[in-house]
Design a protein around this motif. Sequence first.
Motif, PDB file in Angstrom:
ATOM      1  N   VAL A   1       0.576  -4.687  -1.710  1.00  9.86           N
ATOM      2  CA  VAL A   1      -0.813  -5.003  -1.359  1.00  9.86           C
ATOM      3  C   VAL A   1      -1.323  -4.077  -0.244  1.00  9.86           C
ATOM      4  O   VAL A   1      -2.503  -3.734  -0.195  1.00  9.86           O
ATOM      5  CB  VAL A   1      -0.968  -6.496  -0.998  1.00  9.86           C
ATOM      6  CG1 VAL A   1      -0.553  -6.789   0.441  1.00  9.86           C
ATOM      7  CG2 VAL A   1      -2.397  -6.959  -1.242  1.00  9.86           C
ATOM      8  N   LEU A   2      -0.445  -3.638   0.646  1.00 10.50           N
ATOM      9  CA  LEU A   2      -0.848  -2.671   1.677  1.00 10.50           C
ATOM     10  C   LEU A   2      -1.259  -1.343   1.034  1.00 10.50           C
ATOM     11  O   LEU A   2      -2.292  -0.755   1.376  1.00 10.50           O
ATOM     12  CB  LEU A   2       0.297  -2.438   2.661  1.00 10.50           C
ATOM     13  CG  LEU A   2       0.555  -3.528   3.698  1.00 10.50           C
ATOM     14  CD1 LEU A   2       1.865  -3.242   4.437  1.00 10.50           C
ATOM     15  CD2 LEU A   2      -0.604  -3.616   4.699  1.00 10.50           C
ATOM     16  N   LYS A   3      -0.451  -0.900   0.098  1.00 10.02           N
ATOM     17  CA  LYS A   3      -0.738   0.372  -0.558  1.00 10.02           C
ATOM     18  C   LYS A   3      -1.986   0.275  -1.419  1.00 10.02           C
ATOM     19  O   LYS A   3      -2.814   1.194  -1.456  1.00 10.02           O
ATOM     20  CB  LYS A   3       0.456   0.810  -1.404  1.00 10.02           C
ATOM     21  CG  LYS A   3       0.373   2.256  -1.889  1.00 10.02           C
ATOM     22  CD  LYS A   3       1.672   2.651  -2.569  1.00 10.02           C
ATOM     23  CE  LYS A   3       1.664   4.110  -2.978  1.00 10.02           C
ATOM     24  NZ  LYS A   3       2.913   4.487  -3.673  1.00 10.02           N
ATOM     25  N   LEU A   4      -2.131  -0.852  -2.125  1.00 10.63           N
ATOM     26  CA  LEU A   4      -3.300  -1.043  -2.966  1.00 10.63           C
ATOM     27  C   LEU A   4      -4.573  -1.081  -2.127  1.00 10.63           C
ATOM     28  O   LEU A   4      -5.604  -0.524  -2.516  1.00 10.63           O
ATOM     29  CB  LEU A   4      -3.143  -2.331  -3.778  1.00 10.63           C
ATOM     30  CG  LEU A   4      -4.274  -2.676  -4.744  1.00 10.63           C
ATOM     31  CD1 LEU A   4      -4.540  -1.522  -5.704  1.00 10.63           C
ATOM     32  CD2 LEU A   4      -3.946  -3.951  -5.513  1.00 10.63           C
ATOM     33  N   THR A   5      -4.515  -1.713  -0.974  1.00 13.06           N
ATOM     34  CA  THR A   5      -5.674  -1.751  -0.066  1.00 13.06           C
ATOM     35  C   THR A   5      -6.059  -0.340   0.360  1.00 13.06           C
ATOM     36  O   THR A   5      -7.243   0.027   0.353  1.00 13.06           O
ATOM     37  CB  THR A   5      -5.356  -2.606   1.173  1.00 13.06           C
ATOM     38  OG1 THR A   5      -4.990  -3.929   0.762  1.00 13.06           O
ATOM     39  CG2 THR A   5      -6.568  -2.687   2.108  1.00 13.06           C
ATOM     40  N   ALA A   6      -5.064   0.456   0.697  1.00 15.06           N
ATOM     41  CA  ALA A   6      -5.329   1.838   1.104  1.00 15.06           C
ATOM     42  C   ALA A   6      -5.915   2.654  -0.047  1.00 15.06           C
ATOM     43  O   ALA A   6      -6.887   3.405   0.136  1.00 15.06           O
ATOM     44  CB  ALA A   6      -4.041   2.479   1.609  1.00 15.06           C
ATOM     45  N   ASP A   7      -5.331   2.504  -1.236  1.00  9.95           N
ATOM     46  CA  ASP A   7      -5.816   3.260  -2.398  1.00  9.95           C
ATOM     47  C   ASP A   7      -7.268   2.920  -2.722  1.00  9.95           C
ATOM     48  O   ASP A   7      -8.088   3.804  -3.010  1.00  9.95           O
ATOM     49  CB  ASP A   7      -4.947   2.982  -3.620  1.00  9.95           C
ATOM     50  CG  ASP A   7      -3.572   3.635  -3.536  1.00  9.95           C
ATOM     51  OD1 ASP A   7      -3.389   4.519  -2.679  1.00  9.95           O
ATOM     52  OD2 ASP A   7      -2.689   3.257  -4.334  1.00  9.95           O
TER      53      ASP A   7
END
Length: 434
Positions: A132-138
């Motif tokens: 979810v951290l990576k998806l938020t950044a993407d």
Amino acid sequence: MHKKLTTLISASVLCTVMAAAPAPAASQEINYNLPSAEQVEAAKQSRRNQTVSERVGRRLMTALDLYTEEEDTKGAIAILVEIDPSSEFDTAYVNRFLGNLYAADGQERKAYELVKRAADADVLGHADQALVLKLTADLALQLEEYRNALTYYGKWLQFTGEADPDVFLRIANAYYELKQFDKIVRPADLAIEAFESEGEVNKNPYVLKVAAFYETEQYKEAIKVLEVGLNKLPTEKVWWSQLGMLYMLTENIDKALQTLEIAYLAGYMDKESQIKAMIQLYANSQIPYKAATLMVKHLDAGDIEKTARNYQSAASSFEQAREYVRAAEMYGLSANLQESQSEKAEFFRRQGNAYLRGEEYMKAADAYMKALDQGIAEPGRVYMSLTEAYFYENNFREALKYVQEAKKHRDQRRNATSWEQYIRQKASNRGVSL
């Protein structure tokens, strides 16, 4: 279930490097000192393991079935928005799940808001929290919220300790979009290192580094990047011409020409601007014959537009190379494409001069007559040139005719009088009656 949903977001959200960038933003720092595998494992073990409630779990499974079995994304979303989670964990889990579905449905803004809430809650299991951290950044990067993208990429790096080349690349891209050019090189270098550790060479970090150095006018550093990049990816066509142009900017003309020649011979230069740059380099390097023949070759092939200016360029180069007849031919083509009569007249005069120097006297005379027909501004000069053409052709009668026309023009009278005496004497010596 988790794996299925993470595939809903494209892995490639890298924006084009040459896109227009917004105004400079406040500095955003990233900590590249990643935690060790032992530190990450310790954090993972200390994280509380939770599961969703039975009520929420049933709804989630129903929504997942709709999405996977019937490809009904909107139906799955409709089920999840009706859920009223009772715990912080359930809320974060539903937000993450629903955010993925909104992303799959093309509603990136709603998706971003939900996954950001899930990330900020920081209650999901280790694997889910990482996702979810990576998806938020993407999604932030996709929505051009570059500072937020940097924040969450930074959090993801510290949370996972993974040296992911794509993440480093996206960080570099975000800095480019923020015009923080001095912060691009470090993540780009880390991306290069990470890609190479996987046995891959990716051009994008090199592109970003070149852009960073170019924007800050560090041309020599940009050259170094391209030199290294071309050693690893020698078939990157654009890089060859870029390297040649950068050599030109740093006034290293020999290397510029050498680089562009290599690119040209390899077939990497297929744009008019690239070919014309090499032609100009030949001209500037006092190699006019190559400049001229290259221009003609690509004019004939249709790679360079057939304009008066381009034919004039070829003519000038042939003239510098003392290829006067070929220069004359190009001047004639240029004359035919000139827009005004005065320009046509001037270029027919130049054609005549070139033929005269090439000892094609009758062709010279024909060109001079065309200049006169077009109403050239200084006809006296042209009459004198006609005099020379016919004189050297040993046609003394025509020479005398035009020298007398030249005498009618004040600026040529003295010269014409001298030539008239010379013509009569030469004719007499040859036994020609005038």
